[in-house]
Write a protein that holds these residues in place. Structure first.
Motif, PDB file in Angstrom:
ATOM      1  N   GLN A  31      41.300  28.204  61.719  1.00  0.00           N
ATOM      2  CA  GLN A  31      40.504  29.121  60.896  1.00  0.00           C
ATOM      3  C   GLN A  31      41.377  29.810  59.851  1.00  0.00           C
ATOM      4  O   GLN A  31      40.956  29.995  58.707  1.00  0.00           O
ATOM      5  N   ARG A  32      42.599  30.198  60.237  1.00  0.00           N
ATOM      6  CA  ARG A  32      43.524  30.823  59.286  1.00  0.00           C
ATOM      7  C   ARG A  32      43.846  29.869  58.138  1.00  0.00           C
ATOM      8  O   ARG A  32      43.833  30.259  56.962  1.00  0.00           O
ATOM      9  N   GLU A  33      44.151  28.630  58.484  1.00  0.00           N
ATOM     10  CA  GLU A  33      44.490  27.646  57.456  1.00  0.00           C
ATOM     11  C   GLU A  33      43.325  27.417  56.502  1.00  0.00           C
ATOM     12  O   GLU A  33      43.515  27.282  55.291  1.00  0.00           O
ATOM     13  N   LEU A  34      42.112  27.394  57.057  1.00  0.00           N
ATOM     14  CA  LEU A  34      40.929  27.209  56.214  1.00  0.00           C
ATOM     15  C   LEU A  34      40.743  28.390  55.265  1.00  0.00           C
ATOM     16  O   LEU A  34      40.447  28.214  54.072  1.00  0.00           O
ATOM     17  N   LEU A  35      40.936  29.610  55.772  1.00  0.00           N
ATOM     18  CA  LEU A  35      40.784  30.796  54.928  1.00  0.00           C
ATOM     19  C   LEU A  35      41.842  30.833  53.833  1.00  0.00           C
ATOM     20  O   LEU A  35      41.552  31.182  52.685  1.00  0.00           O
ATOM     21  N   VAL A  36      43.065  30.473  54.167  1.00  0.00           N
ATOM     22  CA  VAL A  36      44.126  30.434  53.155  1.00  0.00           C
ATOM     23  C   VAL A  36      43.762  29.436  52.062  1.00  0.00           C
ATOM     24  O   VAL A  36      43.908  29.718  50.868  1.00  0.00           O
ATOM     25  N   GLU A  37      43.250  28.281  52.476  1.00  0.00           N
ATOM     26  CA  GLU A  37      42.842  27.269  51.498  1.00  0.00           C
ATOM     27  C   GLU A  37      41.700  27.780  50.624  1.00  0.00           C
ATOM     28  O   GLU A  37      41.697  27.604  49.399  1.00  0.00           O
TER      29      GLU A  37
END
Length: 270
Positions: A173-179
Motif C-alpha cells: 500500500q505504501r509503494e502504491l501511494l508513493v507511486e
C-alpha cells in the motif's frame, strides 16, 4: 479558480437530495474519490482539487481563509455552469486536510455563499491547543515543506508514509501511494503545507459543536489516533471496519454507503 469535476447520474428532474462536495487530503486529488464514487448512489457530486494539488497545482493560497474562498468560487461556478440554483443544498465530505478546511469553513463562517446542509469529516484534526505543541508542529511542517521543495519526491513520500498515522499500511500500500503521489510538485506542496499548517489552525471542536448543522465524523477501525479523537469529541461518529487512516481508499464501498445514508437522512425542510 480551482479545478473541479462533476459526477451526474441524475435521472429524476428536480431531485432535492443534497449534492456532496468531496475535498481530498494533503498530497491527493479528485482522483482519490474515484473508487468511492463508483459505489455512490447520490445522483450528483462535485470533486475539487485543493490549491497546490492535482490540476490546481499552480493555484496558491496564503491561509485557510484563502482556501475557503477558492473552494466557494469553484463550487458556485460549477452550479452556475450546470444551471443549478446557486443556493443548491450541499454537504461537504472532507478527508484529512479536506476535513480540516471543511471544519474551518463551517465554524468560521468562511463559506457564506454556499448553502451547506451538513458535513462528513474523515480523519480531520480539530486543532492544537497548547502553544508549545503548536510551535513544535510548525517546526515539523517547515521541515517537511523544505524537504518537499528540495528533495526527490519519491524519497520524501517514502519517509512521509512511514509516519505513525500510516502505521496500518502494508508495504504494498505504501509503494502504491508513493507511486500515485509522485506527480505532485514538491514546491507547491510545501506552499500548501505552510499555508494550512495545523499550527495555524484554530482549535475548532467547540465552534463546530455550537453549529446547528448535522455533522458526521468518520474514521478507520484501526486508526487509533483519530478514532480516539472522534470518540472523545462528542460528535456523531461512524467507524469504517478493516481500514486505517484512509478509509475511503481502503473501503470505498462501505464509505460510499455511509455517505449515501447521511445524505438521505438530512431534513432539507429545516
Amino acid at each position: 479558480m480551482l479545478y473541479s469535476q462533476v459526477m451526474d447520474n441524475s435521472s429524476e428532474a428536480g431531485s432535492v437530495q443534497p449534492i456532496p462536495v468531496f475535498l481530498h487530503g494533503f498530497l491527493g486529488s479528485t482522483q482519490d474519490w474515484k473508487r468511492c464514487l463508483s459505489y455512490l448512489k447520490s445522483p450528483q457530486s462535485i470533486q475539487v482539487d485543493l490549491p497546490c494539488h492535482g490540476m490546481s497545482k499552480y493555484c496558491e493560497v496564503d491561509d485557510f481563509e484563502g482556501a475557503c474562498q477558492q473552494i466557494q468560487l469553484t463550487i458556485l461556478a460549477q452550479l452556475k455552469k450546470r444551471k443549478l440554483p446557486l443556493d443548491s443544498p450541499l454537504v461537504l465530505v472532507g478527508y484529512s486536510l479536506g476535513a480540516r478546511i471543511s471544519m474551518y469553513g463551517i465554524s468560521q463562517k468562511s463559506l457564506p455563499e454556499l448553502n451547506i446542509k451538513g458535513a462528513i469529516l474523515e480523519g480531520g484534526n480539530f486543532g492544537i491547543q497548547a502553544e508549545e505543541d503548536k510551535m513544535q508542529r510548525w517546526e515539523g511542517d517547515k521541515h517537511w515543506s523544505k524537504r518537499f521543495a528540495t528533495e526527490s519526491m519519491e524519497e520524501v513520500l517514502f519517509d512521509w508514509y512511514q509516519q505513525g498515522v500510516f502505521a496500518t499500511l502494508t508495504e504494498e500500500q505504501r509503494e502504491l501511494l508513493v507511486e500515485m503521489r509522485s506527480d505532485n510538485l514538491g514546491s507547491q506542496l510545501g506552499c500548501m503545507l505552510r499555508a494550512t499548517s495545523l499550527s495555524k489552525q484554530p482549535y475548532l471542536l467547540d465552534a463546530l459543536k455550537a453549529q446547528s448543522l448535522p455533522l458526521l465524523y468518520i474514521c478507520g477501525e484501526h486508526d487509533a489516533k483519530f478514532r480516539a479523537l472522534a470518540e472523545e469529541s462528542g460528535l456523531n461518529c461512524k467507524i469504517v471496519t478493516n481500514s486505517g487512516h484512509n478509509s475511503h481508499h481502503e473501503q470505498p464501498q462501505q464509505y460510499a454507503q455511509i455517505v449515501d445514508e447521511f445524505l438521505i437522512s438530512l431534513d432539507l425542510a429545516k
